[in-house]
Design an enzyme around this catalytic site. Structure first.
Site, PDB file in Angstrom:
ATOM      1  N   ASP A 161      -1.824  -3.998 112.162  1.00  0.00           N
ATOM      2  CA  ASP A 161      -3.367  -4.418 112.279  1.00  0.00           C
ATOM      3  C   ASP A 161      -4.241  -2.934 112.871  1.00  0.00           C
ATOM      4  O   ASP A 161      -3.684  -1.569 112.242  1.00  0.00           O
ATOM      5  CB  ASP A 161      -3.025  -4.642 113.251  1.00  0.00           C
ATOM      6  CG  ASP A 161      -2.287  -4.799 114.451  1.00  0.00           C
ATOM      7  OD1 ASP A 161      -2.101  -5.313 115.963  1.00  0.00           O
ATOM      8  OD2 ASP A 161      -1.841  -3.247 114.504  1.00  0.00           O
ATOM      9  N   SER A 162      -5.419  -2.994 113.473  1.00  0.00           N
ATOM     10  CA  SER A 162      -5.936  -2.234 113.846  1.00  0.00           C
ATOM     11  C   SER A 162      -5.671  -1.544 115.008  1.00  0.00           C
ATOM     12  O   SER A 162      -6.201   0.006 115.378  1.00  0.00           O
ATOM     13  CB  SER A 162      -7.260  -2.370 113.342  1.00  0.00           C
ATOM     14  OG  SER A 162      -7.972  -2.952 114.431  1.00  0.00           O
ATOM     15  N   GLY A 163      -4.716  -1.961 115.394  1.00  0.00           N
ATOM     16  CA  GLY A 163      -4.823  -1.456 116.540  1.00  0.00           C
ATOM     17  C   GLY A 163      -5.486  -1.815 118.197  1.00  0.00           C
ATOM     18  O   GLY A 163      -4.977  -1.663 119.024  1.00  0.00           O
ATOM     19  N   GLY A 164      -6.581  -2.536 117.616  1.00  0.00           N
ATOM     20  CA  GLY A 164      -7.572  -2.950 118.233  1.00  0.00           C
ATOM     21  C   GLY A 164      -7.812  -3.858 119.557  1.00  0.00           C
ATOM     22  O   GLY A 164      -7.823  -4.106 120.241  1.00  0.00           O
ATOM     23  N   PHE A 165      -7.442  -4.667 119.050  1.00  0.00           N
ATOM     24  CA  PHE A 165      -6.823  -6.072 119.131  1.00  0.00           C
ATOM     25  C   PHE A 165      -5.715  -6.251 120.702  1.00  0.00           C
ATOM     26  O   PHE A 165      -5.981  -6.413 121.324  1.00  0.00           O
ATOM     27  CB  PHE A 165      -6.636  -7.533 118.882  1.00  0.00           C
ATOM     28  CG  PHE A 165      -5.783  -8.400 119.559  1.00  0.00           C
ATOM     29  CD1 PHE A 165      -5.266  -9.335 119.499  1.00  0.00           C
ATOM     30  CD2 PHE A 165      -7.232  -9.098 119.526  1.00  0.00           C
ATOM     31  CE1 PHE A 165      -4.690 -10.079 120.177  1.00  0.00           C
ATOM     32  CE2 PHE A 165      -6.954 -10.398 120.093  1.00  0.00           C
ATOM     33  CZ  PHE A 165      -5.998 -11.081 120.276  1.00  0.00           C
ATOM     34  N   ASP A 209     -12.406  -3.796 113.800  1.00  0.00           N
ATOM     35  CA  ASP A 209     -13.436  -4.724 113.666  1.00  0.00           C
ATOM     36  C   ASP A 209     -13.421  -5.350 115.392  1.00  0.00           C
ATOM     37  O   ASP A 209     -12.888  -4.812 116.336  1.00  0.00           O
ATOM     38  CB  ASP A 209     -12.694  -5.794 113.428  1.00  0.00           C
ATOM     39  CG  ASP A 209     -11.802  -6.689 114.002  1.00  0.00           C
ATOM     40  OD1 ASP A 209     -11.123  -7.933 113.574  1.00  0.00           O
ATOM     41  OD2 ASP A 209     -10.830  -6.033 114.754  1.00  0.00           O
ATOM     42  N   GLY A 247     -11.155 -13.326 114.529  1.00  0.00           N
ATOM     43  CA  GLY A 247     -11.349 -14.209 116.270  1.00  0.00           C
ATOM     44  C   GLY A 247     -11.411 -15.742 115.931  1.00  0.00           C
ATOM     45  O   GLY A 247     -11.767 -16.060 116.867  1.00  0.00           O
ATOM     46  N   ASP A 294      -0.124 -14.995 109.858  1.00  0.00           N
ATOM     47  CA  ASP A 294       0.921 -13.407 111.050  1.00  0.00           C
ATOM     48  C   ASP A 294       0.727 -14.798 112.957  1.00  0.00           C
ATOM     49  O   ASP A 294       0.238 -15.410 113.163  1.00  0.00           O
ATOM     50  CB  ASP A 294       0.490 -12.460 111.288  1.00  0.00           C
ATOM     51  CG  ASP A 294      -0.425 -12.338 112.559  1.00  0.00           C
ATOM     52  OD1 ASP A 294      -1.659 -12.474 112.075  1.00  0.00           O
ATOM     53  OD2 ASP A 294      -0.079 -11.767 113.191  1.00  0.00           O
ATOM     54  N   CYS A 313      17.636 -27.471 106.892  1.00  0.00           N
ATOM     55  CA  CYS A 313      17.354 -25.841 106.923  1.00  0.00           C
ATOM     56  C   CYS A 313      18.934 -26.069 106.782  1.00  0.00           C
ATOM     57  O   CYS A 313      19.728 -26.360 107.208  1.00  0.00           O
ATOM     58  CB  CYS A 313      17.613 -26.095 108.467  1.00  0.00           C
ATOM     59  SG  CYS A 313      16.887 -24.244 108.604  1.00  0.00           S
TER      60      CYS A 313
END
Lengths: 410, 402
Positions: B98-102, B152, B222, B272, B310
């Protein structure tokens, strides 16, 4: 069950143990630790392939005393089926250093006293055998009245009497179809006479072997040696001998040297909890290194010649051209962890508090300890056990472990 | 069949469809994956306690790493020196970062978003720091994952007002900065993230803008933040309709099996979430009927496996009763439940792919809903979404007034 002595070196012996289940393995053997039937951190499906000798486990009946687990193990038809460890040897040992230490200073006719994680409890004979029978272990230790060496004479004598009576009582309560699987306890703590008396009494019982108790409680090492010797001298040569409470490499060597065949040990796990990897050398042919020199793991084949406590600052590793250690914990080690992962990766997991670090370390530490036991057996077969023990204890001074958490400072 | 762009390092082939749903092959630099698929979240390069062998046994295809945590420890430069996260972890399959921002916004005190980037206090020494789109991409270039995410400007779904519009336009401006900063377009796929809150007009503008950049793949961001289910599925439906057919679509932060089935019906491919492993730590197992609370007293005498359908190692070996005695007392307990839960999600992924591929997707959806809602109380939002997806689930639903 069949136990045959195959080779001797001094009092140490290599034996082959064939259980009623058909499982066969060589002694002296390490019993791996379980809790409630399962390894503490090693994924159970990885246990079979962990090492050629990774077949024997210890478990404590104390975990199975109460419902719901008491009912669950009975319904499953024993601890092998419960934990899906058919094909393994499961040995019931009453005392385990991960949470059921003896609290034997108090006298009790009602049963043995244990310190558990939920406080002190008395375990009576009927209850103990009910659990043992429900668990269906391959071998089980009779209920001990185990006391440390500093108790008064009277209490010590009492513990020998209790232990002997309880052995008889346990034998009378064991399920006949489970055959002869009892390891009769030998106590005696601080008195060599009492130790001999306890061993003499146990020796006359119809048991599969013996479990020597009262060790690992702060006793003097030399005294321990005498107690082992005195007890074993009274025990028949052709029956199994287990000791509980001893687990470090030196303790293992001392016990094996006295004639012990089975040990359950938390040593690998204790190292894992401290973020330490077991790295001590296993082969006598490796020349000892100068302690003054900074020791590095060498790319020898299958031999760890030392360790490095050099602290590598991660910043210097990245900006100053310093070394990032991409070698395994022990070069040449064939365990799952060393074949796949590097020190720097495991260090990262530890620093991030990831449980995978414990899993990977424990796999390696268990593997390394099983290799240690194998080296012991090889030395006995070559009639070089004394040399092996001398060599091992003398190189101990150079360090035994690699501190993964200290090697990189972020 | 596919749009080929010079900035792509993947191939996406739709193998079969049912209305909007697709079963596809996603060929990445490190692995050939089959979608729809669920991606377990690995934070620092590991999925809670599971070894690589176990992850491969479980058929995990793509694993998610968190850029924020990895940048802190062991650090992007170390990973770069070693040759990337794959090599560091010794993971032979695919990775996504991921971008790290969240994470920053959700984990850090006083994180703030400006046109420059995300400003925050360093967790190490409290000094003010800044993560720009360029920084995020550079770090992700060093980590070396197969798929990297654009930085983002993400707002909570419950946010209303001009902030939502501001965030959407900023996301578009930032994608250009991300594209410019991306130094490894032939080895790593930069996905753009569609923002715009719950506002269809804003979402449309964002969709148009991102599609025009001709990226290798797209995420729908989002969501999964407290919005109502009705709003949630409508945004997903709008976005999948507006994204190109021939590129993968990734709905971020989705992990409930029901949500995954609905989003798949609406045309999404990748998901995810930390949910499966997180819920395992609380003693909850994912099963066909829903969630099994292993700590519940009734489990003590339940000798069935976790899930009768399962085939994972845990379900083959252990009973609910035994696991009940383990979960609160031994770390091994939640390890085993984690293992099963990941297995459950990967089995769901395989079921989605194969049922679409084999032309029996509606039957799968029906069977899934009947197991989850045996009383027929399928929620309205699911019914509405399935309407749009063109899947008949009338037989799963018993009108509540009857």
């Amino acid at each position: 069950m069949e136990f045959t002595v195959r080779a001797c070196s001094g009092h140490g012996r290599v034996g082959s143990l064939r259980l009623a289940s058909g499982l066969e393995f060589e002694t002296p053997s390490l019993l791996m630790i379980t809790r409630r039937g399962l390894p503490v951190v090693i994924p159970p499906e990885m246990l079979m392939d962990l090492h050629p000798d990774s077949r024997a486990c210890q478990f404590t009946p104390m975990h199975f005393l109460e419902d719901p687990l008491a009912a669950v193990v009975a319904k499953a038809g024993g601890v092998h089926k419960l934990a899906s460890l058919t094909g393994f040897a499961m040995v019931a040992v009453a005392r385990d250093s991960l949470g059921n230490e003896i609290a034997g200073e108090e006298a009790s006719n009602l049963g043995a006293s244990f310190e558990t994680s939920s406080g002190r409890r008395i375990v009576g004979l009927e209850k103990y055998m009910e659990v043992v029978n429900a668990c269906k272990p391959d071998l089980w230790v009779s209920l001990p009245d185990e006391v440390p060496h500093w108790v008064p004479e009277k209490r010590n004598r009492e513990s020998v009497d209790h232990t002997s009576q309880w052995l008889d009582h346990c034998l009378s309560l064991q399920h006949a179809e489970h055959g002869n699987r009892c390891l009769g306890v030998v106590v005696g703590a601080g008195s060599l006479e009492e130790r001999a008396r306890s061993a003499e009494q146990a020796a006359t019982r119809n048991v599969a072997g013996f479990s020597l108790a009262g060790f690992g409680l702060g006793e003097d090492v030399a005294q321990r040696g005498f107690h082992l010797e005195v007890a074993i001298a009274k025990l028949p040569n052709d029956k199994l001998r287990h000791v509980c409470g001893l687990g470090s490499p030196e303790e293992v060597l001392q016990a094996v040297g006295a004639g012990i065949d089975l040990l359950d040990s938390t040593y690998p796990y204790m190292l894992t909890k401290e973020c330490l990897a077991m790295t001590f050398p296993l082969k006598m042919e490796v020349p000892l290194r100068n302690a003054d020199r900074d020791m590095q793991p060498t790319p020898d084949h299958g031999v760890a010649s030392g360790f490095s406590l050099a602290k590598v600052n991660l910043r210097s590793a990245t900006y100053g051209g310093g070394r990032i250690d991409e070698t395994p914990l022990v070069t040449g080690c064939k365990c799952y962890t060393c074949k796949r992962h590097t020190k720097v990766y495991i260090n990262q997991l530890l620093n991030s508090n990831e449980t995978l670090a414990q899993t990977l370390l424990e796999i390696h530490n268990t593997y390394h300890y099983l290799e240690f036991f194998k080296a012991i057996r090889e030395s006995i077969k070559a009639d070089k056990f004394h040399e092996f023990r001398t060599w091992f204890t003398s190189q101990r001074v150079f360090g035994m472990t690699y501190d993964v958490s200290e090697s990189f400072v972020a | 069949m596919l749009g080929i762009s010079p900035s792509m390092a993947l191939r996406f082939e739709v193998l079969a469809r049912h209305n909007r749903a697709r079963a596809s092959r996603l060929t990445l630099p490190h692995y050939e994956a089959l979608t729809p698929l669920f991606m377990p979240v690995g934070t620092q390069g590991t999925i809670k306690g599971l070894t690589n062998d176990q992850l491969e046994d479980l058929d995990c295809q793509i694993i998610l790493g968190n850029t924020y945590h990895l940048a802190l420890r062991p650090g992007a430069d170390l990973l770069d020196t070693i040759g990337g996260l794959h090599k560091f972890m010794n993971w032979p399959r695919a990775l996504l970062t991921d971008s790290g921002g969240f994470q920053m916004v959700s984990l850090l005190h006083l994180a703030d978003i400006t046109e420059e980037g995300v400003t925050f206090q360093s967790p190490v020494d409290g000094k003010p720091m800044l993560l720009t789109p360029e920084d995020s991409i550079q770090i992700q270039n060093k980590i070396g994952a197969d798929i990297i995410m654009a930085l983002d400007d993400v707002v909570k779904t419950t946010t209303t007002g001009p902030r939502v519009e501001e965030a959407m336009y900023r996301t578009l401006r930032w994608i250009d900065r991300c594209i410019a900063a991306h130094s490894r377009p032939h080895e790593q796929n930069l996905f753009g993230i569609v923002q715009g809150g719950l506002d269809p007009q804003l979402r449309d503008i964002c969709l148009e803008g991102l599609v025009a950049r001709n990226l290798p793949g797209y995420a729908i961001g989002g969501l999964a933040g407290g919005e109502g289910k009705d709003a949630f599925w409508r945004v997903v439906a709008q976005c999948t309709a507006g994204l190109p057919e021939d590129k993968p679509r990734y709905v971020m932060g989705i992990g409930f099996p029901l949500d995954i089935v609905v989003c798949t019906a609406l045309g999404a491919d990748m998901y995810d979430c930390v949910y499966p492993t997180r819920t395992a730590r609380f003693g909850s197992a994912l099963v066909s009927e829903g969630v099994l609370r292993l700590t519940h007293a009734a489990m003590a005498t339940d000798y069935r496996p976790l899930d009768s359908s399962c085939t994972c190692m845990v379900c083959k070996r252990y009973t609910r009763a035994y696991l009940h005695t383990l979960v609160t007392k031994e770390a091994m307990g939640s390890q085993l439940v984690s293992y099963h839960n990941i297995s459950h999600m990967m089995q769901l992924s395989r079921n989605l792919h194969s049922s679409i591929l084999e032309g029996r997707f509606p039957e799968f959806v029906q069977s899934f809903l009947q197991k989850q809602f045996p009383k027929g109380d399928v929620p309205d939002w699911v019914c509405n979404a399935m309407d749009v997806a063109g899947i008949d689930i009338s037989m799963c639903r018993i009108p509540q007034s009857a």
